[in-house]
Design a protein around this motif. Sequence first.
Motif, PDB file in Angstrom:
ATOM      1  N   GLU A 111      24.769  51.835  38.255  1.00 20.80           N
ATOM      2  CA  GLU A 111      25.663  52.114  37.129  1.00 20.80           C
ATOM      3  C   GLU A 111      27.064  51.575  37.410  1.00 20.80           C
ATOM      4  N   GLU A 112      27.580  51.781  38.611  1.00 19.38           N
ATOM      5  CA  GLU A 112      28.895  51.236  38.957  1.00 19.38           C
ATOM      6  C   GLU A 112      28.862  49.711  38.956  1.00 19.38           C
ATOM      7  N   PHE A 113      27.753  49.139  39.416  1.00 20.73           N
ATOM      8  CA  PHE A 113      27.617  47.685  39.429  1.00 20.73           C
ATOM      9  C   PHE A 113      27.655  47.101  38.021  1.00 20.73           C
ATOM     10  N   THR A 114      27.213  47.872  37.028  1.00 24.24           N
ATOM     11  CA  THR A 114      27.260  47.365  35.655  1.00 24.24           C
ATOM     12  C   THR A 114      28.700  47.151  35.191  1.00 24.24           C
ATOM     13  N   ILE A 115      29.655  47.860  35.774  1.00 22.99           N
ATOM     14  CA  ILE A 115      31.070  47.622  35.467  1.00 22.99           C
ATOM     15  C   ILE A 115      31.472  46.243  35.978  1.00 22.99           C
ATOM     16  N   VAL A 116      31.005  45.882  37.170  1.00 19.69           N
ATOM     17  CA  VAL A 116      31.245  44.547  37.716  1.00 19.69           C
ATOM     18  C   VAL A 116      30.665  43.504  36.767  1.00 19.69           C
ATOM     19  N   LEU A 117      29.441  43.747  36.305  1.00 17.70           N
ATOM     20  CA  LEU A 117      28.803  42.805  35.389  1.00 17.70           C
ATOM     21  C   LEU A 117      29.602  42.639  34.104  1.00 17.70           C
ATOM     22  N   ALA A 118      30.145  43.727  33.587  1.00 19.58           N
ATOM     23  CA  ALA A 118      30.958  43.637  32.369  1.00 19.58           C
ATOM     24  C   ALA A 118      32.190  42.773  32.608  1.00 19.58           C
ATOM     25  N   LYS A 119      32.850  42.959  33.742  1.00 12.64           N
ATOM     26  CA  LYS A 119      34.043  42.165  34.059  1.00 12.64           C
ATOM     27  C   LYS A 119      33.681  40.697  34.255  1.00 12.64           C
ATOM     28  N   VAL A 120      32.610  40.441  34.973  1.00 10.59           N
ATOM     29  CA  VAL A 120      32.176  39.078  35.240  1.00 10.59           C
ATOM     30  C   VAL A 120      31.724  38.401  33.942  1.00 10.59           C
ATOM     31  N   THR A 121      31.033  39.136  33.093  1.00  7.77           N
ATOM     32  CA  THR A 121      30.578  38.593  31.816  1.00  7.77           C
ATOM     33  C   THR A 121      31.771  38.259  30.922  1.00  7.77           C
ATOM     34  N   ASP A 122      32.802  39.108  30.941  1.00  6.69           N
ATOM     35  CA  ASP A 122      34.013  38.811  30.181  1.00  6.69           C
ATOM     36  C   ASP A 122      34.667  37.537  30.703  1.00  6.69           C
ATOM     37  N   ASP A 123      34.757  37.398  32.020  1.00  9.98           N
ATOM     38  CA  ASP A 123      35.293  36.162  32.606  1.00  9.98           C
ATOM     39  C   ASP A 123      34.466  34.956  32.171  1.00  9.98           C
ATOM     40  N   ALA A 124      33.146  35.081  32.255  1.00 12.41           N
ATOM     41  CA  ALA A 124      32.262  33.968  31.872  1.00 12.41           C
ATOM     42  C   ALA A 124      32.474  33.587  30.405  1.00 12.41           C
ATOM     43  N   HIS A 125      32.637  34.579  29.550  1.00 11.25           N
ATOM     44  CA  HIS A 125      32.875  34.327  28.132  1.00 11.25           C
ATOM     45  C   HIS A 125      34.145  33.515  27.945  1.00 11.25           C
ATOM     46  N   ARG A 126      35.196  33.882  28.653  1.00 13.07           N
ATOM     47  CA  ARG A 126      36.465  33.161  28.572  1.00 13.07           C
ATOM     48  C   ARG A 126      36.309  31.729  29.081  1.00 13.07           C
ATOM     49  N   ILE A 127      35.599  31.569  30.180  1.00 14.05           N
ATOM     50  CA  ILE A 127      35.398  30.242  30.770  1.00 14.05           C
ATOM     51  C   ILE A 127      34.630  29.345  29.798  1.00 14.05           C
ATOM     52  N   ILE A 128      33.575  29.886  29.201  1.00 11.52           N
ATOM     53  CA  ILE A 128      32.770  29.111  28.253  1.00 11.52           C
ATOM     54  C   ILE A 128      33.618  28.654  27.066  1.00 11.52           C
ATOM     55  N   HIS A 129      34.540  29.524  26.635  1.00 14.91           N
ATOM     56  CA  HIS A 129      35.416  29.176  25.517  1.00 14.91           C
ATOM     57  C   HIS A 129      36.682  28.440  25.963  1.00 14.91           C
ATOM     58  N   LYS A 130      36.702  28.083  27.254  1.00  5.63           N
ATOM     59  CA  LYS A 130      37.813  27.337  27.841  1.00  5.63           C
ATOM     60  C   LYS A 130      39.152  28.058  27.712  1.00  5.63           C
ATOM     61  N   ASP A 131      39.120  29.405  27.735  1.00 10.36           N
ATOM     62  CA  ASP A 131      40.348  30.193  27.775  1.00 10.36           C
ATOM     63  C   ASP A 131      40.875  30.180  29.202  1.00 10.36           C
ATOM     64  N   ASP A 132      42.142  30.423  29.361  1.00  8.26           N
ATOM     65  CA  ASP A 132      42.725  30.492  30.697  1.00  8.26           C
ATOM     66  C   ASP A 132      42.444  31.890  31.256  1.00  8.26           C
ATOM     67  N   ARG A 133      41.411  31.983  32.070  1.00 13.18           N
ATOM     68  CA  ARG A 133      40.988  33.282  32.584  1.00 13.18           C
ATOM     69  C   ARG A 133      41.975  33.837  33.621  1.00 13.18           C
ATOM     70  N   CYS A 134      42.864  33.023  34.107  1.00 15.10           N
ATOM     71  CA  CYS A 134      43.823  33.507  35.092  1.00 15.10           C
ATOM     72  C   CYS A 134      44.853  34.450  34.461  1.00 15.10           C
ATOM     73  N   LYS A 135      44.902  34.490  33.142  1.00 16.06           N
ATOM     74  CA  LYS A 135      45.827  35.379  32.448  1.00 16.06           C
ATOM     75  C   LYS A 135      45.076  36.614  31.965  1.00 16.06           C
ATOM     76  N   PRO A 136      45.761  37.760  31.867  1.00 12.66           N
ATOM     77  CA  PRO A 136      45.100  38.972  31.334  1.00 12.66           C
ATOM     78  C   PRO A 136      44.914  38.880  29.833  1.00 12.66           C
ATOM     79  N   ASP A 137      44.144  39.819  29.299  1.00 15.98           N
ATOM     80  CA  ASP A 137      43.937  39.893  27.850  1.00 15.98           C
ATOM     81  C   ASP A 137      45.268  40.021  27.132  1.00 15.98           C
ATOM     82  N   SER A 138      45.327  39.486  25.943  1.00 10.58           N
ATOM     83  CA  SER A 138      46.536  39.618  25.132  1.00 10.58           C
ATOM     84  C   SER A 138      46.508  40.903  24.311  1.00 10.58           C
ATOM     85  N   ASN A 139      45.355  41.531  24.214  1.00 10.88           N
ATOM     86  CA  ASN A 139      45.277  42.754  23.411  1.00 10.88           C
ATOM     87  C   ASN A 139      45.273  43.994  24.246  1.00 10.88           C
TER      88      ASN A 139
END
Length: 119
Positions: free
Chosen positions: A91-119
Amino acid sequence: MSTHTTASQPKDQQFPGNCTLENALEAIVNIFHQYSIREGQLDLLNFSDFQTLLTEQAPNFLNVCGRNHPGYLQKLFEETDLNKDKELTFEEFTIVLAKVTDDAHRIIHKDDRCKPDSN
């Protein structure tokens, strides 16, 4: 005693089916188990297990924005170890997956993942 089945889930339905997402979910569970049995208790990842899992299973991903350094992995581990027992449950590992999946989503959309969310 009767069992209730719905039309969308027959009694003999197997998990996973042939759906891509179901196969991905099974792969995640299998990868977690592959690494969680290496050291310590079954079904728990210590930091060594966690670090090995990510560096072996996502090396290219970790190179983005320098996420392959031990400080990042240690921080990610500590943030997701909710009960602070120095091991991650699935269950705790699924939090890691959520963070990694969010990073992957940003990378796929060519967002600058080095910056935090704007919202």
